[in-house]
Design an enzyme around this catalytic site. Structure first.
Site, PDB file in Angstrom:
ATOM      1  N   GLN A   1      20.496  37.338 -40.762  1.00 19.66           N
ATOM      2  CA  GLN A   1      19.553  36.339 -40.237  1.00 19.66           C
ATOM      3  C   GLN A   1      18.147  36.922 -40.208  1.00 19.66           C
ATOM      4  O   GLN A   1      17.187  36.238 -39.860  1.00 19.66           O
ATOM      5  CB  GLN A   1      19.954  35.941 -38.810  1.00 19.66           C
ATOM      6  CG  GLN A   1      21.308  35.286 -38.738  1.00 19.66           C
ATOM      7  CD  GLN A   1      21.831  35.244 -37.306  1.00 19.66           C
ATOM      8  OE1 GLN A   1      21.583  34.303 -36.578  1.00 19.66           O
ATOM      9  NE2 GLN A   1      22.540  36.284 -36.903  1.00 19.66           N
ATOM     10  N   ASN A   2      18.042  38.197 -40.557  1.00 18.04           N
ATOM     11  CA  ASN A   2      16.746  38.865 -40.429  1.00 18.04           C
ATOM     12  C   ASN A   2      15.834  38.530 -41.603  1.00 18.04           C
ATOM     13  O   ASN A   2      16.291  38.346 -42.732  1.00 18.04           O
ATOM     14  CB  ASN A   2      16.949  40.379 -40.315  1.00 18.04           C
ATOM     15  CG  ASN A   2      17.753  40.730 -39.085  1.00 18.04           C
ATOM     16  OD1 ASN A   2      17.917  39.887 -38.197  1.00 18.04           O
ATOM     17  ND2 ASN A   2      18.268  41.940 -39.018  1.00 18.04           N
TER      18      ASN A   2
ATOM     19  N   CYS B   1       3.288  26.511 -50.457  1.00 18.08           N
ATOM     20  CA  CYS B   1       2.362  25.509 -49.903  1.00 18.08           C
ATOM     21  C   CYS B   1       3.163  24.294 -49.452  1.00 18.08           C
ATOM     22  O   CYS B   1       3.970  23.760 -50.225  1.00 18.08           O
ATOM     23  CB  CYS B   1       1.338  25.109 -50.958  1.00 18.08           C
ATOM     24  SG  CYS B   1       0.319  23.710 -50.444  1.00 18.08           S
TER      25      CYS B   1
ATOM     26  N   CYS C   1      -4.472  24.481 -54.031  1.00 13.26           N
ATOM     27  CA  CYS C   1      -5.065  23.270 -53.445  1.00 13.26           C
ATOM     28  C   CYS C   1      -6.580  23.414 -53.368  1.00 13.26           C
ATOM     29  O   CYS C   1      -7.316  22.489 -53.689  1.00 13.26           O
ATOM     30  CB  CYS C   1      -4.530  23.026 -52.032  1.00 13.26           C
ATOM     31  SG  CYS C   1      -2.865  22.390 -51.942  1.00 13.26           S
TER      32      CYS C   1
ATOM     33  N   SER D   1      27.393  44.913 -30.460  1.00 14.93           N
ATOM     34  CA  SER D   1      26.107  44.486 -29.917  1.00 14.93           C
ATOM     35  C   SER D   1      25.980  45.049 -28.501  1.00 14.93           C
ATOM     36  O   SER D   1      26.917  45.658 -27.989  1.00 14.93           O
ATOM     37  CB  SER D   1      26.023  42.955 -29.907  1.00 14.93           C
ATOM     38  OG  SER D   1      24.677  42.538 -29.915  1.00 14.93           O
TER      39      SER D   1
ATOM     40  N   HIS E   1      18.155  33.088 -43.193  1.00 14.21           N
ATOM     41  CA  HIS E   1      16.930  32.457 -42.690  1.00 14.21           C
ATOM     42  C   HIS E   1      15.734  32.767 -43.584  1.00 14.21           C
ATOM     43  O   HIS E   1      14.599  32.811 -43.115  1.00 14.21           O
ATOM     44  CB  HIS E   1      16.672  32.894 -41.239  1.00 14.21           C
ATOM     45  CG  HIS E   1      17.695  32.359 -40.282  1.00 14.21           C
ATOM     46  ND1 HIS E   1      17.925  32.877 -39.028  1.00 14.21           N
ATOM     47  CD2 HIS E   1      18.577  31.314 -40.404  1.00 14.21           C
ATOM     48  CE1 HIS E   1      18.889  32.189 -38.432  1.00 14.21           C
ATOM     49  NE2 HIS E   1      19.296  31.252 -39.244  1.00 14.21           N
TER      50      HIS E   1
ATOM     51  N   CYS F   1       1.646  21.197 -51.988  1.00 19.58           N
ATOM     52  CA  CYS F   1       1.849  21.135 -53.446  1.00 19.58           C
ATOM     53  C   CYS F   1       2.979  22.047 -53.923  1.00 19.58           C
ATOM     54  O   CYS F   1       3.263  22.100 -55.109  1.00 19.58           O
ATOM     55  CB  CYS F   1       0.548  21.473 -54.173  1.00 19.58           C
ATOM     56  SG  CYS F   1       0.173  23.246 -54.206  1.00 19.58           S
TER      57      CYS F   1
ATOM     58  N   SER G   1      22.907  37.520 -31.201  1.00 25.52           N
ATOM     59  CA  SER G   1      23.433  36.774 -30.048  1.00 25.52           C
ATOM     60  C   SER G   1      24.283  35.593 -30.524  1.00 25.52           C
ATOM     61  O   SER G   1      24.906  34.928 -29.704  1.00 25.52           O
ATOM     62  CB  SER G   1      22.270  36.267 -29.189  1.00 25.52           C
ATOM     63  OG  SER G   1      21.469  35.379 -29.952  1.00 25.52           O
TER      64      SER G   1
ATOM     65  N   GLY H   1      24.621  42.985 -33.870  1.00 20.97           N
ATOM     66  CA  GLY H   1      23.244  42.809 -33.389  1.00 20.97           C
ATOM     67  C   GLY H   1      22.712  41.393 -33.449  1.00 20.97           C
ATOM     68  O   GLY H   1      21.539  41.191 -33.752  1.00 20.97           O
TER      69      GLY H   1
HETATM   70  P1  OAD Z   1      18.712  37.601 -30.872  1.00 24.81           P
HETATM   71  O1  OAD Z   1      17.485  38.188 -30.270  1.00 24.81           O
HETATM   72  O2  OAD Z   1      19.112  36.244 -30.431  1.00 24.81           O
HETATM   73  O3  OAD Z   1      19.953  38.555 -30.634  1.00 24.81           O
HETATM   74  C1  OAD Z   1      19.902  39.919 -30.878  1.00 24.81           C
HETATM   75  C2  OAD Z   1      21.086  40.560 -30.194  1.00 24.81           C
HETATM   76  O4  OAD Z   1      21.122  41.926 -30.539  1.00 24.81           O
HETATM   77  C3  OAD Z   1      20.999  40.467 -28.667  1.00 24.81           C
HETATM   78  O5  OAD Z   1      22.238  40.015 -28.192  1.00 24.81           O
HETATM   79  C4  OAD Z   1      20.712  41.905 -28.231  1.00 24.81           C
HETATM   80  O6  OAD Z   1      21.371  42.234 -27.016  1.00 24.81           O
HETATM   81  C5  OAD Z   1      21.302  42.692 -29.359  1.00 24.81           C
HETATM   82  N1  OAD Z   1      20.621  43.976 -29.611  1.00 24.81           N
HETATM   83  C6  OAD Z   1      19.296  44.244 -29.613  1.00 24.81           C
HETATM   84  N2  OAD Z   1      19.062  45.518 -29.969  1.00 24.81           N
HETATM   85  C7  OAD Z   1      20.285  46.100 -30.168  1.00 24.81           C
HETATM   86  C8  OAD Z   1      20.716  47.399 -30.534  1.00 24.81           C
HETATM   87  N3  OAD Z   1      19.858  48.380 -30.797  1.00 24.81           N
HETATM   88  N4  OAD Z   1      22.040  47.608 -30.641  1.00 24.81           N
HETATM   89  C9  OAD Z   1      22.945  46.615 -30.410  1.00 24.81           C
HETATM   90  N5  OAD Z   1      22.585  45.384 -30.058  1.00 24.81           N
HETATM   91  C10 OAD Z   1      21.274  45.105 -29.939  1.00 24.81           C
HETATM   92  O7  OAD Z   1      18.497  37.661 -32.458  1.00 24.81           O
HETATM   93  P2  OAD Z   1      19.348  36.911 -33.579  1.00 24.81           P
HETATM   94  O8  OAD Z   1      20.731  36.670 -33.129  1.00 24.81           O
HETATM   95  O9  OAD Z   1      19.131  37.644 -34.824  1.00 24.81           O
HETATM   96  O10 OAD Z   1      15.465  32.609 -36.455  1.00 24.81           O
HETATM   97  O11 OAD Z   1      18.590  35.519 -33.650  1.00 24.81           O
HETATM   98  C11 OAD Z   1      18.988  34.553 -34.575  1.00 24.81           C
HETATM   99  C12 OAD Z   1      17.802  33.738 -35.044  1.00 24.81           C
HETATM  100  O12 OAD Z   1      17.090  33.233 -33.925  1.00 24.81           O
HETATM  101  C13 OAD Z   1      16.766  34.535 -35.800  1.00 24.81           C
HETATM  102  O13 OAD Z   1      17.071  34.667 -37.153  1.00 24.81           O
HETATM  103  C14 OAD Z   1      15.503  33.753 -35.591  1.00 24.81           C
HETATM  104  C15 OAD Z   1      15.674  33.332 -34.165  1.00 24.81           C
HETATM  105  O14 OAD Z   1      15.106  32.121 -33.820  1.00 24.81           O
HETATM  106  C16 OAD Z   1      14.308  32.310 -37.099  1.00 24.81           C
HETATM  107  O15 OAD Z   1      13.340  32.995 -37.020  1.00 24.81           O
HETATM  108  C17 OAD Z   1      14.324  31.090 -37.918  1.00 24.81           C
END
Ligand code: OAD
Length: 312
Positions: free
Chosen positions: A111-112, A139, A166, A272, A131, A142, A249, A247
């Site tokens: 998702q990164n 753009c 543009c 996580s 993502h 266009c 949520s 890593g």
């Molecule tokens: P989150 O911030 O929701 O979740 C990250 C998870 O990783 C949390 O549960 C933290 O506790 C855990 N965490 C952080 N550092 C850690 C570490 N060093 N070791 C182990 N666990 C760790 O991020 P995502 O789940 O990636 O979308 O979020 C999903 C999407 O939400 C993203 O892609 C983004 C956001 O809105 C867009 O930007 C479109």
């Protein structure tokens, strides 16, 4: 999905890793936090905890496509803080690369948007950037596409990046345009000004009405890249023999739904900091993901090579 009874301990996790040949690794922002890149939802340090000043009802709106169309300056005020500025990768990225080197990686669904998987050497054909990423920008008017580096200067300054094409076409149709341009000599060919800073007020007006460039990351309200669904449903679902979720949520659909659509007999592990309250994993390995994967490798007798201090 009910838990599989036979898998419970870290040593069960190690033996699953050793015997599996087609592992799906589903990653989120937590695998990059050891590099100083914030995640989104951690209470004290996540990006969403730092956005009160924007006065949004919900900080996630910063990635909402309707709001972006209404007022792109909100996203651009934050974009500079999430731009990939590092070529380093974490031990967890190195672990995924190790799985690839051992011919065990089926797919890394990430998702990164930081593109660090590429720096770690994950092959493009093994990587689905669910993502999107900051690699390119398009753009919204266009659809002209550029490499994101071309709009880095604007992004880093927190300014809304506008579409060059543009701007060019507005200037071509605008009466009186030629008088305002500088020419290089008598040949009649005109020299483009290099940067927006040099522009006159009229030129600023041209830029202000040009289409807005949007980095090709998936905003809320936009479809995920087609490869996400195709790879998962038409390829991986029949092959996968182990799922590692690291890593994330798992709060954002449809990625959060991946664990539910995979065959239920395939073991699923969760690495996580905190447990996931809304999905049942066979083994939860809670803690810092870099430490957890290092320990898994140690027990497996695998050499996890990683140099934390690589130059940018
Ligand atoms: P989150 O911030 O929701 O979740 C990250 C998870 O990783 C949390 O549960 C933290 O506790 C855990 N965490 C952080 N550092 C850690 C570490 N060093 N070791 C182990 N666990 C760790 O991020 P995502 O789940 O990636 O979308 O979020 C999903 C999407 O939400 C993203 O892609 C983004 C956001 O809105 C867009 O930007 C479109």
């Amino acid at each position: 999905r009910a838990k599989l009874p036979q898998h419970n301990t870290i040593d069960d996790a190690v033996s699953l890793l050793k015997k599996s040949r087609n592992i799906i690794v589903l990653t989120g922002a937590g695998i990059s936090t050891s590099l100083g890149i914030p995640d989104f939802r951690s209470k004290e340090t996540g990006l969403y905890s730092q956005l009160q000043h924007l006065g949004l009802g919900d900080p996630q709106e910063v990635f909402d496509i309707s709001l972006f169309r209404e007022d792109p300056s909100i996203f651009y005020s934050v974009a500079k803080d999430i731009l990939p500025s590092s070529k380093r990768f974490s031990p967890t990225h190195a672990f995924i690369r190790l799985l690839q080197d051992k011919n065990k990686l089926l797919t890394n669904f990430t998702q990164n948007i930081d593109n660090l998987e590429g720096h770690a050497g994950i092959m493009p054909e093994k990587l689905i950037q669910c993502h999107g990423s900051f690699a390119t920008a398009t753009c919204i008017e266009c659809k002209y596409k550029v490499k994101c580096e071309e709009i880095y200067k604007e992004m880093k300054a927190g300014r809304v990046a506008r579409c060059d094409r543009c701007v060019r076409s507005i200037r071509q149709v605008k009466p009186g345009f030629k008088r305002k341009r500088s020419f290089n000599g008598s040949s009649g060919s005109r020299k483009r000004r290099q940067s927006y800073e040099d522009s006159t007020d009229d030129e600023d007006d041209d830029i202000a009405v040009a289409g807005v460039m949007k980095p090709d990351i998936t905003f809320f309200g936009e479809d995920l890249p087609a490869t996400f669904h195709d790879r998962l449903m038409d390829h991986d679902r029949d092959l996968v023999d182990l799922v590692l979720v690291i890593g994330t949520s798992l709060k954002v659909a449809p990625v959060s739904e991946v664990v539910g659509v995979l065959p239920h007999h395939v073991p699923q592990l969760y690495i996580s900091r905190e447990p996931c309250s809304h999905a049942n994993f066979d083994i939860d390995l809670l803690g810092d993901c870099d430490a957890v994967v290092s320990e898994l490798c140690r027990r497996a007798g695998w050499d996890l090579q990683h140099e934390m201090i690589l130059e940018d």
